[in-house]
Design a protein around this motif. Structure first.
Motif, mmCIF file in Angstrom:
data_model
loop_
_atom_site.group_PDB
_atom_site.id
_atom_site.type_symbol
_atom_site.label_atom_id
_atom_site.label_comp_id
_atom_site.label_asym_id
_atom_site.label_seq_id
_atom_site.Cartn_x
_atom_site.Cartn_y
_atom_site.Cartn_z
ATOM 1 N N LYS A 468 0.942 -0.805 -0.363
ATOM 2 C CA LYS A 468 -0.231 -0.337 0.390
ATOM 3 C C LYS A 468 0.883 1.331 0.270
ATOM 4 O O LYS A 468 0.801 2.443 -0.638
ATOM 5 N N ASN A 471 2.213 1.896 -2.979
ATOM 6 C CA ASN A 471 1.466 2.892 -3.999
ATOM 7 C C ASN A 471 0.816 3.849 -4.158
ATOM 8 O O ASN A 471 0.585 4.638 -4.857
ATOM 9 N N ASN A 506 -6.831 -2.472 7.142
ATOM 10 C CA ASN A 506 -8.084 -1.319 6.035
ATOM 11 C C ASN A 506 -8.961 -1.321 6.473
ATOM 12 O O ASN A 506 -9.436 -0.277 5.351
ATOM 13 N N LEU A 510 -9.848 2.480 5.161
ATOM 14 C CA LEU A 510 -11.051 3.197 4.372
ATOM 15 C C LEU A 510 -11.541 4.495 4.676
ATOM 16 O O LEU A 510 -12.387 4.992 4.385
ATOM 17 N N ASN A 513 -10.037 7.564 3.870
ATOM 18 C CA ASN A 513 -10.356 7.190 2.216
ATOM 19 C C ASN A 513 -11.872 7.746 2.006
ATOM 20 O O ASN A 513 -12.140 8.864 1.309
ATOM 21 N N ARG A 544 -15.314 6.946 -6.167
ATOM 22 C CA ARG A 544 -15.725 5.564 -6.503
ATOM 23 C C ARG A 544 -14.162 5.025 -6.506
ATOM 24 O O ARG A 544 -13.965 3.079 -6.197
ATOM 25 N N ASP A 545 -13.438 5.160 -7.199
ATOM 26 C CA ASP A 545 -11.705 4.652 -7.892
ATOM 27 C C ASP A 545 -11.307 4.630 -6.166
ATOM 28 O O ASP A 545 -10.774 3.747 -6.110
ATOM 29 N N LYS A 548 -12.827 1.972 -4.026
ATOM 30 C CA LYS A 548 -12.901 0.431 -4.765
ATOM 31 C C LYS A 548 -14.192 0.309 -4.935
ATOM 32 O O LYS A 548 -14.647 -1.197 -4.782
ATOM 33 N N ASP A 549 -15.349 0.924 -4.850
ATOM 34 C CA ASP A 549 -16.557 0.839 -4.744
ATOM 35 C C ASP A 549 -17.050 1.407 -5.635
ATOM 36 O O ASP A 549 -17.564 2.428 -6.292
ATOM 37 N N TYR A 550 -17.313 0.557 -6.885
ATOM 38 C CA TYR A 550 -18.441 0.976 -8.392
ATOM 39 C C TYR A 550 -19.197 1.530 -8.553
ATOM 40 O O TYR A 550 -20.185 1.384 -9.307
#
Length: 688
Positions: A468, A471, A506, A510, A513, A544-545, A548-550
């Motif tokens: 992570k 990234n 995680n 989140l 985020n 969404r990006d 990670k939830d579209y």
């Protein structure tokens, strides 16, 4: 420059010819007078030509071309009749009647001339010298038939004509006759204001009485010095005699011509008044040779039957061809409108009703076409300006990706394109400056992950945290540590506790985020409220990006996409309507009315002005006897258009909710209001 050189060369040749003639004049027997002089160069053929000292005038309206220059007949637009009467010295009378008729690609002409001398001038004596008759007639007459047409000679167009004259001389009870042919040609120098005419007369020998008809070689020129001023030099060789003449024609106003002419010992003046297809002219000539009272006058009238109408129609057809080129090829509507306005002044509203109305109609069509084109350009420029303003605002908000997309939309032909390039440079500069500053959220995430990396003892949790970190910040130390731990992890077995610990990390990540996602959502709602739907969609997509939830904020996203689709649909429909209007106007200008109606039928949001244009087209077709085979759909009222839009929205919402039967009902209702609505038909196919 070429035109100037040709004119200069021509004037030099003309002046040299004058000088040569002047010095050689005395060597010729200028006193030789022939019978056909009275019916060619010496007699006042018409008042107009007498005013020019009988210098040949290249004017297609003059029927006297039958006598002087039959090649002019090929340029006649309409039949014409000319009568003239002249008072000559010694109580003589000269009369003429001319008729010229265009015939297919050439011209046909007839003429009759008479010259009658006073009976008292002649006496008859016997062999002893006693007068036995102190009054008998001496007269001359001529019948002429001429034909002319255009020929291509050496890849140049010439007007070539042939005239046959029967000359008659009557002395008391004795008469003589002879045939006098004339062969002539006329041509115009390309890109100049010079027209030349050549003729040869009596090239087949003949005699009348004791007088042999001489061969006559003549060259005339018509030179436009100014718009309303012409000079006509002429040279004629008659056996051993050389004649020269110079005529001047001046048109101070549209309805008046003034003539002046010179030849040795003669000066002429004349004028002509024009009205419609009629011309009335008068001329007076003074003579200084022999005796001063030898002056003559002539008066005539010419009727060019339908000449002005045909001339206007020729101009009309020619200008209409030019307009088609300007409209179809060049899209130069301004020049086409100027030509039509000038043509409107040429045509008569009463005599040329259909053509005049057509010109007025085309002016309106071109003005509408120009207006729509200008409106489309203004609309495009307004869009380009809005892209520039949006980009500047987004740069200030540090939304560099959105700003870049807006700048890329600016058209290269726009006046704002250069400003857009400057703004792009500013964007890249600001983006680099912003990149140097670490993103607050990224920094917060990095700090959290570094803290978790130090706190955990589990090698597998460390590997996950490092991935992570890489990234977010691909530093070499993170990459090297990640590689070493990954190699070492082969000697360990992953425990359940490590999975739990990773899950907790995680989840906490989140949560971090989610704070940024909340900011994205607030931005999207602000953009939506401002009706900047494209930006609102971009902010939701960023959230969404990140998460990670579209499916995040799916109802709001659907609402955004729905409004965005409406905006794009309206823009596309407006653009298509403008394009269809432009095509309809262009086709109407070219009198392609049926296709014009087809394009009018494609205009969805028709206005009262559009309906008026359709009415004018159908009226124009009716006048020309064209059946209207294209069916134009009925115009919708503003209330009906609003209802249709609402039904579309309701149908789409029902379709998204998978209530297909109800959506179908809404779209069928649209077809009841507008049976030709292609969009409703297209949507119905989706649910059938």
């Amino acid at each position: 420059m070429l035109k100037g050189l040709v004119l200069k060369k021509y004037f030099i040749i003309t002046m040299l010819a004058f000088i040569i003639i002047f010095f050689r004049q005395r060597s010729y027997a200028v006193d030789n007078v022939y019978v056909d002089d009275y019916l060619s160069a010496e007699a006042p053929i018409s008042a107009a030509l007498l005013g020019l000292c009988n210098a040949d005038l290249h004017d297609t309206k003059l029927p006297v071309s039958v006598i002087y220059n039959p090649s002019l007949l090929s340029n006649l637009l309409s039949p014409n009749v000319s009568l003239s009467k002249s008072d000559l010295p010694l109580k003589a009378q000269y009369n003429s009647l001319y008729y010229s008729q265009p015939f297919l690609n050439g011209g046909l002409g007839l003429a009759y001339n008479t010259l009658t001398l006073d009976d008292e001038l002649f006496v008859q004596t016997n062999d002893a010298g006693f007068i036995i008759n102190n009054g008998y007639k001496v007269s001359y007459s001529a019948l002429s038939l001429a034909y002319a047409r255009k020929f291509e000679i050496f890849k140049k167009m010439f007007d070539v004509g042939l005239s046959l004259r029967q000359l008659n001389l009557a002395v008391a009870n004795t008469s003589y006759s002879a045939i006098s042919p004339i062969l002539a040609c006329l041509y115009t120098f390309k890109n100049t204001n010079i027209t030349l005419s050549h003729s040869i007369t009596n090239f087949i020998g003949g005699t009348i009485g004791d007088d042999k008809l001489p061969m006559r070689l003549k060259t005339s020129a018509n030179i436009n010095i100014l718009k309303n001023l012409k000079i006509i030099p002429e040279f004629e060789k008659v056996d051993a005699r050389m004649d020269y003449r110079l005529g001047i024609k001046y048109s101070p106003i549209k309805l008046v011509n003034i003539y002046s002419g010179y030849q040795p010992s003669k000066i002429s003046l004349g004028f002509e008044i024009l009205y419609s297809d009629w011309a009335i002219n008068y001329a007076y000539q003074t003579n200084s040779n022999y005796f001063a009272e030898k002056n003559i006058s002539s008066m005539g009238v010419t009727w060019n039957i339908g000449y002005n109408r045909k001339l206007r129609m020729n101009i009309y057809r020619s200008e209409m061809q030019n307009i088609r080129k300007l409209v179809d090829r060049d899209e130069n509507y301004d020049s086409a409108i100027v030509i039509l306005n000038n043509l409107k002044k040429v045509l008569h509203p009463k005599s040329d009703v259909d053509e005049y109305d057509n010109v007025v109609y085309r002016i309106e069509q071109l003005q509408n076409l120009k207006r729509i084109r200008d409106e489309m350009r203004e609309k495009t420029e307004a869009e380009n300006k809005s892209y520039l303003e949006e980009a500047a605002r987004l740069i200030n908000e540090n939304s560099f990706d959105l700003a870049r997309k807006q700048i890329e939309k600016i058209d290269e032909t726009s006046q704002y394109y250069e400003e857009g390039l400057k703004l792009m440079i500013e964007l890249e500069k600001r983006e680099q400056e912003s990149a140097k500053k670490k993103d607050e959220l990224s920094q917060k995430q990095i700090e959290f992950l570094l803290s978790a990396l130090d706190a955990t003892k589990d090698i597998f949790v460390k590997i996950d945290i490092l991935e992570k970190l890489i990234n977010l910040s691909p530093l070499d130390e993170y990459k090297n540590l990640h590689e070493r731990l990954k190699k070492a992890s082969v000697n360990f077995t992953q425990r359940t506790e490590s999975l739990t610990e990773t899950f907790d990390i995680n989840r906490q990540l989140l949560d971090i985020n989610a704070e940024r996602a909340t900011q994205y959502l607030e931005n999207a709602r602000k953009f939506f409220k401002e009706r900047r739907y494209e930006f609102a969609k971009y902010e939701i997509q960023r959230g969404r990006d990140l998460l990670k939830d579209y499916r995040w904020e799916e109802p709001f996203m659907q609402q955004i996409e729905f409004e965005l689709a409406k905006v794009k649909e309206r823009e596309q429909l407006s653009r298509l309507d403008d394009q269809n209007r432009m095509m309809a106007y262009r086709l109407a200008v070219n009198e392609d009315y049926e296709r014009a109606l087809t394009f009018w039928n494609r205009v969805v949001n028709r206005t009262p002005a559009d309906e008026e244009e359709i009415r004018k087209i159908t009226e124009a077709m009716r006048k020309r006897g064209i059946a209207t085979t294209v069916k134009v759909s009925k115009a919708l009222t503003p209330e009906e258009r609003q209802l249709i839009e609402q039904l579309f929205i309701q149908g789409k919402q029902l379709y998204i909710a998978e209530k297909f039967a109800e959506a179908k009902e809404k779209w069928n209702r649209i077809l009841q209001l507008d049976p030709n609505n292609d969009k409703a038909k297209r949507y119905l196919k989706m649910v059938e």
